[in-house]
Design a protein around this motif. Structure first.
Motif, short mmCIF file in Angstrom:
data_model
loop_
_atom_site.label_atom_id
_atom_site.label_comp_id
_atom_site.label_asym_id
_atom_site.label_seq_id
_atom_site.Cartn_x
_atom_site.Cartn_y
_atom_site.Cartn_z
N SER A 205 18.02 14.73 61.22
CA SER A 205 18.84 15.16 62.35
C SER A 205 20.27 15.49 61.92
O SER A 205 20.92 16.36 62.52
CB SER A 205 18.86 14.09 63.45
OG SER A 205 19.39 12.87 62.95
N ILE A 206 20.75 14.82 60.89
CA ILE A 206 22.10 15.08 60.40
C ILE A 206 22.12 16.29 59.47
O ILE A 206 22.98 17.17 59.59
CB ILE A 206 22.66 13.83 59.68
CG1 ILE A 206 22.93 12.73 60.71
CG2 ILE A 206 23.95 14.17 58.91
CD1 ILE A 206 23.40 11.42 60.12
N THR A 207 21.18 16.36 58.54
CA THR A 207 21.19 17.49 57.61
C THR A 207 20.91 18.82 58.31
O THR A 207 21.35 19.87 57.85
CB THR A 207 20.17 17.29 56.48
OG1 THR A 207 18.86 17.10 57.03
CG2 THR A 207 20.55 16.10 55.61
N LYS A 208 20.20 18.76 59.43
CA LYS A 208 19.99 19.99 60.22
C LYS A 208 21.34 20.55 60.67
O LYS A 208 21.58 21.76 60.62
CB LYS A 208 19.10 19.70 61.41
CG LYS A 208 18.81 20.93 62.28
CD LYS A 208 17.92 20.57 63.46
CE LYS A 208 17.67 21.80 64.35
NZ LYS A 208 16.82 21.47 65.53
N LYS A 209 22.22 19.66 61.10
CA LYS A 209 23.55 20.08 61.53
C LYS A 209 24.40 20.54 60.34
O LYS A 209 25.16 21.51 60.43
CB LYS A 209 24.26 18.93 62.26
CG LYS A 209 23.68 18.61 63.63
CD LYS A 209 24.08 19.67 64.65
CE LYS A 209 23.74 19.24 66.06
NZ LYS A 209 24.13 20.28 67.05
N VAL A 210 24.29 19.83 59.21
CA VAL A 210 25.01 20.23 58.01
C VAL A 210 24.58 21.62 57.57
O VAL A 210 25.41 22.46 57.19
CB VAL A 210 24.79 19.21 56.86
CG1 VAL A 210 25.40 19.72 55.56
CG2 VAL A 210 25.40 17.86 57.22
N LYS A 211 23.28 21.87 57.62
CA LYS A 211 22.73 23.16 57.23
C LYS A 211 23.34 24.29 58.06
O LYS A 211 23.67 25.37 57.54
CB LYS A 211 21.21 23.14 57.42
CG LYS A 211 20.49 24.38 56.92
CD LYS A 211 20.24 24.30 55.45
CE LYS A 211 19.28 25.39 54.98
NZ LYS A 211 19.19 25.41 53.50
N MET A 212 23.52 24.05 59.34
CA MET A 212 24.15 25.03 60.21
C MET A 212 25.65 25.11 59.96
O MET A 212 26.23 26.20 59.88
CB MET A 212 23.88 24.69 61.67
CG MET A 212 22.41 24.79 62.08
SD MET A 212 22.12 24.11 63.72
CE MET A 212 23.12 25.21 64.73
N ALA A 213 26.29 23.94 59.79
CA ALA A 213 27.75 23.90 59.64
C ALA A 213 28.21 24.62 58.39
O ALA A 213 29.28 25.26 58.40
CB ALA A 213 28.23 22.45 59.62
N CYS A 214 27.42 24.56 57.31
CA CYS A 214 27.85 25.23 56.08
C CYS A 214 27.58 26.73 56.12
O CYS A 214 27.97 27.45 55.21
CB CYS A 214 27.17 24.60 54.86
SG CYS A 214 25.44 25.01 54.64
N ASP A 215 26.97 27.19 57.21
CA ASP A 215 26.64 28.60 57.36
C ASP A 215 27.11 29.11 58.72
O ASP A 215 26.36 29.71 59.48
CB ASP A 215 25.13 28.80 57.20
CG ASP A 215 24.73 30.27 57.11
OD1 ASP A 215 25.57 31.09 56.68
OD2 ASP A 215 23.59 30.58 57.49
N HIS A 216 28.37 28.82 59.04
CA HIS A 216 29.03 29.35 60.25
C HIS A 216 28.44 28.83 61.55
O HIS A 216 28.60 29.47 62.60
CB HIS A 216 29.01 30.88 60.25
CG HIS A 216 29.63 31.51 59.05
ND1 HIS A 216 30.99 31.55 58.85
CD2 HIS A 216 29.08 32.09 57.95
CE1 HIS A 216 31.26 32.15 57.70
NE2 HIS A 216 30.12 32.48 57.12
N GLY A 217 27.75 27.70 61.51
CA GLY A 217 27.20 27.13 62.74
C GLY A 217 26.11 27.97 63.38
O GLY A 217 25.86 27.87 64.57
N ARG A 218 25.44 28.77 62.57
CA ARG A 218 24.48 29.71 63.14
C ARG A 218 23.07 29.14 63.20
O ARG A 218 22.67 28.30 62.40
CB ARG A 218 24.49 31.02 62.37
CG ARG A 218 23.90 30.99 60.99
CD ARG A 218 23.80 32.40 60.44
NE ARG A 218 24.82 32.68 59.44
CZ ARG A 218 25.25 33.90 59.12
NH1 ARG A 218 24.75 34.95 59.73
NH2 ARG A 218 26.17 34.07 58.21
#
Length: 363
Positions: A205-218
């Protein structure tokens, strides 16, 4: 002993020469298929890293951005206070400050130079938002003690494992046992790439958000759920890391082998005292010496390259200029000296280092 020998502090050229074909294969595959940003090579590396650490993993652009993204996901922001050891590289605290948080400095201990548990206990208060544990020179913190305190204050533990990839604490691989863990793949690290790289490891659940955050929140190419960053790990570095990960345990065993020889042969008892709870992967092999700068210079003249990591605690840096005293950190920073310890060192080189270090120390 060869009088004209020189042993460098680090020798990446030797590793590149040994694994040149694997590196070439990684680059060729990316070039032939236009794999540059995201794509299958990044996915392959992240899957390999997840299996290795036993938790979900996201590749990011460097170890500093890994810390930034981890802090964000732990909810750290303006006005928050966060426990940080002063004896570390500046990025550990720098990213907290960039998010508007305030580092609360803690001292290191005098055995392995990780966080001093007694000072940690003294610095905790109800305003602390998180504890950052930094693994030093390949040695982990005493995380059971850290987590006991964190549990009492209901705050997360963030593990900065930039220097301890492949290490273990009480038999558990680094990345598998704290709330969130960050890695750096800078070329000086145990696992490294051909430039900058990093990773964040945590629950899905956390890395899913990190994955988005490092790519403009997309969520998709032009759909952005929140404001993020551009901190992706590029495909070429991911491809090289996938090749190198196949060798990391062997590389770490080589570091341990060299360290054991040093332990048994150097005329000093100031080396890191490895805890029985820790599998130390020796990102650095360090001793402490009086008149450190003179000894550094003398060893260099004799053909032994050394490193100084770090000559100041962060609380002493002009960027922070804290008006506090951390006696252990200040003492260690004045005396620390790192010796050559890396995969590919030959026995003649190891013996040469031992001979020259003992010669200088005994004189």
């Amino acid at each position: 002993m060869e009088s004209n020998m020189r042993v460098e502090y680090a020798n990446l050229r030797r590793t590149v020469k040994t694994y040149r074909q694997e590196i070439s294969d990684a680059l060729t595959e990316c070039l032939d298929n236009s794999y540059y940003i995201k794509g299958p090579k990044l996915q392959e590396f992240e899957e390999m890293l997840s299996v290795y650490c036993g938790r979900s993993a996201v590749g990011v652009s460097n170890g500093t951005s890994a810390l930034l993204l981890a802090y964000e996901q732990m909810g750290i922001g303006p006005g928050d206070q966060v426990i940080v050891p002063s004896f570390t590289f500046i990025s550990t605290a720098e990213m907290l400050s960039k998010l508007g948080a305030t580092p609360v400095w803690v001292d290191c201990n005098m055995t392995d130079y990780t966080i001093d548990i007694h000072d940690l206990e003294n610095k905790m208060n109800k305003n602390i938002k998180a504890i950052v544990g930094v693994d030093i020179f390949g040695h982990t913190c005493d995380y059971d003690a850290v987590k006991k305190i964190a549990k009492e204050y209901k705050v997360p533990v963030i593990q900065d494992a930039a220097q301890s990839f492949g290490g273990k604490y009480k038999g558990k691989i680094n990345g598998s046992y704290n709330d969130i863990t960050t890695f750096s793949f800078y070329p000086a690290k145990n696992l490294w790439c051909l430039g900058d790289g990093g990773a964040v490891v945590s629950k899905k659940s956390i890395t899913k958000k990190v994955k988005m955050a490092c790519d403009h929140g997309r969520t998709t190419k032009y759909v952005h759920e929140f404001l993020g960053w551009n901190e992706r790990l590029d495909a070429i570095q991911a491809s090289v890391l996938t090749k190198f990960m196949r060798h990391i345990d062997d590389w770490n065993r080589e570091r341990v082998r060299i360290a054991k020889i040093y332990d048994n042969s150097l005329a000093t008892d100031t080396q890191v005292q490895t805890s029985v709870d820790c599998y130390n992967v020796y990102n650095q092999y360090t001793i402490r010496v009086k008149n450190r700068d003179k000894i550094f210079s003398k060893l260099d003249d004799l053909g032994v390259g050394c490193g100084i990591m770090w000559p100041y605690g962060l609380h002493q840096q002009k960027a922070y200029d804290s008006k506090i005293s951390l006696p252990n950190t200040e003492k260690v920073a004045k005396e620390i000296l790192s010796l050559p310890c890396y995969p590919g060192m030959g026995l003649a080189e190891i013996d040469f280092v031992i001979d020259k270090v003992n010669q200088v120390l005994q004189n």
